[in-house]
Design an enzyme around this catalytic site. Structure first.
Site, PDB file in Angstrom:
ATOM      1  CG  ASN A 152      -0.310  -0.171   2.507  1.00 48.08           C
ATOM      2  OD1 ASN A 152       0.851  -0.559   2.575  1.00 48.08           O
ATOM      3  ND2 ASN A 152      -1.025   0.125   3.568  1.00 48.08           N
ATOM      4  CD  GLU A 249       4.586  -0.996  12.654  1.00 46.17           C
ATOM      5  OE1 GLU A 249       3.349  -0.898  12.724  1.00 46.17           O
ATOM      6  OE2 GLU A 249       5.356  -0.460  13.466  1.00 46.17           O
ATOM      7  CB  CYS A 283      -2.203  -1.031   8.410  1.00 47.71           C
ATOM      8  SG  CYS A 283      -1.109   0.373   8.627  1.00 47.71           S
ATOM      9  CD  GLU A 461       7.893   0.318  10.488  1.00 49.27           C
ATOM     10  OE1 GLU A 461       6.849   0.544   9.860  1.00 49.27           O
ATOM     11  OE2 GLU A 461       8.917  -0.182   9.965  1.00 49.27           O
TER      12      GLU A 461
END
Ligand code: NDP
Length: 487
Positions: A152, A249, A283, A461
């Site tokens: 994505n 993630e 997400c 992150e």
């Protein structure tokens, strides 16, 4: 419409290929036409990538942090200079509207490189006073890190993983999703041009088995994956067998709670951003929108009005607000969830169709879709769809909203809209999610840690937290007196 790169892989500072690797067809999602053909990495290429990374990493880790940072900073500048070309490449590869890729993809990677370029020199261990003697800690690089990306945000993900890894003195071997293999190669070229020594950022293409081969390689110290929960579980199990560091993630089914005192237009704007940006393929999307009963009717009326105005079409047209989904299987998956929603008894308030657009008949388009009268048990409210499908649910009071928001195995993100700030903080404090927003949604500046709780992930992150996850602590005790030995 061609976007063929020089070769499939970028290893040790140059492009290489091996056409014995499985073919990867790169498709423009707006038309279904093939724009490039690549090959998955053969074992030989995987070995070369890891070996060159291992060799280059040792010297790199010994540079002064400001010297490493200077190279990242140059790469950030090059990303910005080439933003238009990179946005076009990202649009061709993902189908996302160019008005988005111009502001959200390479620019986000550039911010990340710039941030870690500056932050690294101040990311140090500590001095610990032991009353006469003392100790200190060192922050040391891990070695070779593997990054595995979803489709994505291809260049953003490559940047978010490589920048903290490299700043900290590691090398990275990056495997993009086979759906979107192109822009990581452009990033590799930019790193080289900025002066990054050969071998420190390698890109190898492939399917899941290439990722698995990288994760299980004994020369790898850490793996960072952006992907679905099932993939994350497989990779984490594999990494665990060799005690490798891991950052995960993963996906989500995030709640957005809108109280009846919220600013209506802002709340709707937040809900739309949290469901329709990137054609819903984010997400952290707020795919469960809980609206307080007294506001519900006005909210839905206005939401539907605004949603119907979204311009779907040619992703390269700057006026287009929504492009297609990334590929055929994602298209089928999203449409099947829309059918499931109807069968489960939710009300289709708008959208729900796959429009056929003139000149783009082969594209994977889906209208932005809103379901109302959704209940917690419905599959559309429980499973990650990863498309432009919003579920609106109604609630009566705060404690009910919190309990229902938390009733999921996921824990990536959450949001609250209210004018009552005490309530906003009280509710956020009880939501089980790694990244939360108050009176906005889906903003992810590099300064802020990003990541999930529960099954949505491990590690973070961005921010200084990411440097922690790309390093290990060494503790050093320094004796200043005699050794107190009983022997
Ligand atoms: P997948 O989980 O299908 O794939 C993610 C990556 O892992 C791909 O590069 C994939 O390769 C690779 N992979 C697959 N199997 C293995 C394996 N056994 N070992 C190592 N690597 C493997 O995710 P998608 O690409 O479909 O992306 C969508 C998902 O990503 C959604 O669930 C979304 O929520 C999540 N996501 C999470 C984000 C976050 O930051 N939390 C951000 C963006 C997306 P291949 O594609 O070739 O199978």
């Amino acid at each position: 419409m061609r976007a063929q790169p020089t070769a499939s892989h970028y290893v040790n500072g140059r492009y290489i290929d091996d056409d014995r690797g499985a073919e990867i067809a790169v498709i423009y999602p707006a038309t279904g036409e093939r724009i490039a053909t690549l090959h998955a990495a053969t074992p030989n290429i995987i070995e070369l990538a890891i070996e060159s990374a291992r060799e280059a990493q040792v010297e790199w880790a010994h540079l002064k942090p400001v010297e490493r940072g200077r190279i990242l900073r140059r790469a950030a500048d090059l990303l910005r200079e080439r933003n238009e070309a990179l946005a076009r490449l990202e649009t061709l590869n993902t189908g996302k509207a160019i008005q988005e890729t111009l502001v959200a993809d390479a620019p986000s990677a550039a911010d990340c490189l710039e941030y870690f370029a500056g932050a690294i020199a101040s990311f140090n261990g500590e001095h610990i006073d032991l009353g006469g003697s003392f100790a200190y800690t060192r922050r040391e690089a891990l070695g070779v890190c593997v990054g595995i990306g979803a489709w994505n945000y291809p260049i953003q993900i490559a940047g978010w993983k490589s920048a903290p890894a490299l700043a900290m003195g590691n090398a990275m071997v990056f495997k993009p999703s086979e759906n979107t293999p192109l822009s990581a190669l452009a990033l590799a070229e930019i790193y080289s041009e900025a002066g990054l020594p050969d071998g420190l950022f390698n890109v190898v293409q492939g399917y899941g088995e290439t990722g698995a081969a990288l994760v299980s390689h004994p020369g790898v110290a850490k793996v960072s994956v952006t992907g679905s929960v099932p993939t994350g579980k497989r990779v984490l199990a594999q990494a665990g067998t060799e005690m490798k560091h891991a950052t995960m993630e993963l996906g989500g089914k995030s709640p957005l709670i809108i109280f009846d005192d919220a600013d209506l237009e802002n709340a709707i704007g937040g809900a739309m951003l949290g469901n329709f940006y990137s054609t819903g393929q984010i997400c952290s999307n707020s795919t469960r929108v809980f609206v307080q009963k007294d506001l519900h009717e006005r909210f839905v009326t206005r939401l539907v009005e605004r949603t119907k105005k979204i311009r779907i079409g040619d992703p390269l047209d700057p006026d287009t607000q929504m492009g297609p989904l990334v590929n055929k299987s994602q298209h089928e998956k999203v449409l099947s969830y829309i059918e499931i929603g109807k069968q489960e008894g939710a009300t289709l308030a708008c959208g729900g169709n796959a429009p056929s657009l003139q000149g783009f008949e082969g594209g994977f388009f889906v209208e932005p879709t809103v379901f109302t009268n959704v209940t917690d048990a419905m599959r559309i409210a429980r499973e990650e769809i990863f498309g432009p499908v919003m579920s609106v649910l109604s609630f009566e009071d705060e404690s009910e909203a919190i309990a229902r928001a938390n009733d999921t195995d996921y824990g990536l993100a959450a949001g609250v809209f209210t004018r009552d700030m005490a309530r906003a903080h009280r509710v956020i404090g009880q939501l089980q999610a790694g990244t939360c927003w108050i009176n906005t949604y889906n903003l992810t500046p590099v300064e802020l840690p990003f990541g999930g709780s529960k099954q949505s992930g491990i590690g973070r992150e961005n921010s200084l937290a990411a440097l922690g996850h790309y390093s290990q602590l060494k503790s050093v005790y320094v004796e200043t007196g005699d050794v107190d030995s009983p022997y």
